[in-house]
Write a protein that holds these residues in place. Structure first.
Motif, PDB file in Angstrom:
ATOM      1  N   SER A 128      39.036  13.216  25.595  1.00 43.60           N
ATOM      2  CA  SER A 128      37.795  13.990  25.536  1.00 43.60           C
ATOM      3  C   SER A 128      36.707  13.162  24.859  1.00 43.60           C
ATOM      4  N   TYR A 145      38.298  19.640  28.774  1.00 40.56           N
ATOM      5  CA  TYR A 145      37.680  19.501  30.087  1.00 40.56           C
ATOM      6  C   TYR A 145      38.626  19.909  31.216  1.00 40.56           C
ATOM      7  N   ALA A 187      36.341  15.216  32.539  1.00 43.01           N
ATOM      8  CA  ALA A 187      35.948  14.383  31.404  1.00 43.01           C
ATOM      9  C   ALA A 187      35.487  13.002  31.861  1.00 43.01           C
TER      10      ALA A 187
END
Length: 296
Positions: free
Chosen positions: A123, A129, A217
């Motif tokens: 992340s 995500y 991400a």
């Protein structure tokens, strides 16, 4: 053998003593049989602390760069990941990632634990995500459950890019095993894979307390990198403009200085000429006064 030596003799004891890692929900982990451990990904150290807290061995896919480095550091990194049985994965997606998933399938069919980060990468900002569907495909093809494992505070212990970790207590929360026997045989149905993946990510969000972002991400990282590159280019352009303005200012100042120097020379020459004229006049006046003086 190297995996167990590192875990129980070399790496494990000092890490446990320093970071005092904790685990909740250990009873959700099976003592035998295959399962996929799906974890959020906050730090490089996730791949160290999760295996440290789980009694059974976990095989993880690791990014290809860890296996292709050069020099002494590259050799040591490759040796570590190879000797601990990690699987290289090409994160470009599509068919490039299928080889690692196939190896993961072999791990599961041997009745072992396979760890995976459904976000695909760490992340960039601590939020959770959107998950990729590879783990769902593996679960359906192998007929195994997915167990959500939420890493806690590992990003505080070792932020991205920081080599020396901070001494922060870290932990993991293990959720209940999730399975979908009703979807058996549908490993190629994208709608089913997305449904399963979203369910796992929702459970990871609940366990971790992270804010969820319905975006990959990797896309966010690429956008941040593009902004950074744009910022660097703008800064470089601004620096070039400032340098050009400074050069022009220096040239202008030089011209003004030369003009001033020329005027100063003219003024000096004029003053010198006037001084000479004045001196000549005084000498002439003295000479006249001397001639006009009466003789004794």
């Amino acid at each position: 053998m190297i995996y167990w030596i590192l875990k129980h003799l070399v790496v494990g004891p000092p890490l446990k003593a320093v970071f005092r890692p904790w685990i909740e929900g250990r009873h959700h982990l099976p003592e035998t049989g295959a399962a996929i451990l799906a974890s959020n990904h906050l730090s490089f150290s996730d791949s160290i602390f999760l295996p440290l807290l789980v009694d059974r061995r976990i095989t993880f896919p690791a990014k290809m760069e860890y296996f292709t480095g050069t020099g002494v550091k590259g050799w040591l990194t490759r040796l570590f990941f190879t000797s601990t049985g990690q699987i290289p994965i090409d994160r470009s997606g599509g068919t490039a990632s299928l080889a690692a998933l196939e190896q993961g399938l072999h791990v599961l069919r041997r009745g072992e634990l396979f760890g995976i980060y459904p976000e695909g990468t760490r992340s960039p900002d601590g939020r959770l995500y959107r998950g990729k569907t590879g783990m769902a495909r593996l679960a359906l093809e192998a007929g195994v459950p997915i167990i959500p494992c939420a890493m806690i505070d590992t990003d505080k212990a070792q932020p991205t890019g920081q080599k020396i970790p901070n001494v922060v207590q870290v932990g993991v929360r293990v959720g209940r095993p999730l399975s979908w026997p009703e979807h058996a045989g549908h490993s190629e149905d994208h709608a089913v894979l997305r449904q399963i993946t979203d369910e796992v990510m929702a459970e990871l969000q609940r366990l971790s307390g992270q804010v969820y972002v319905d975006e990959y991400a990797a896309s966010v990282k690429e956008r941040l990198a593009a902004r950074a590159r744009s910022g660097v280019e703008q800064a470089r352009a601004g620096l070039e403009q400032a340098t050009e303005r400074a050069r022009e200012g220096l040239e202008h100042a030089g011209e003004k200085a030369r003009e001033g120097l020329g005027h100063a020379r003219e003024d000096i020459a004029g003053a010198t000429g006037k001084a000479k004229e004045s001196l000549a006049e005084r000498r002439a006046r003295r000479h006249t006064e001397h001639e006009d003086a009466p003789e004794a």
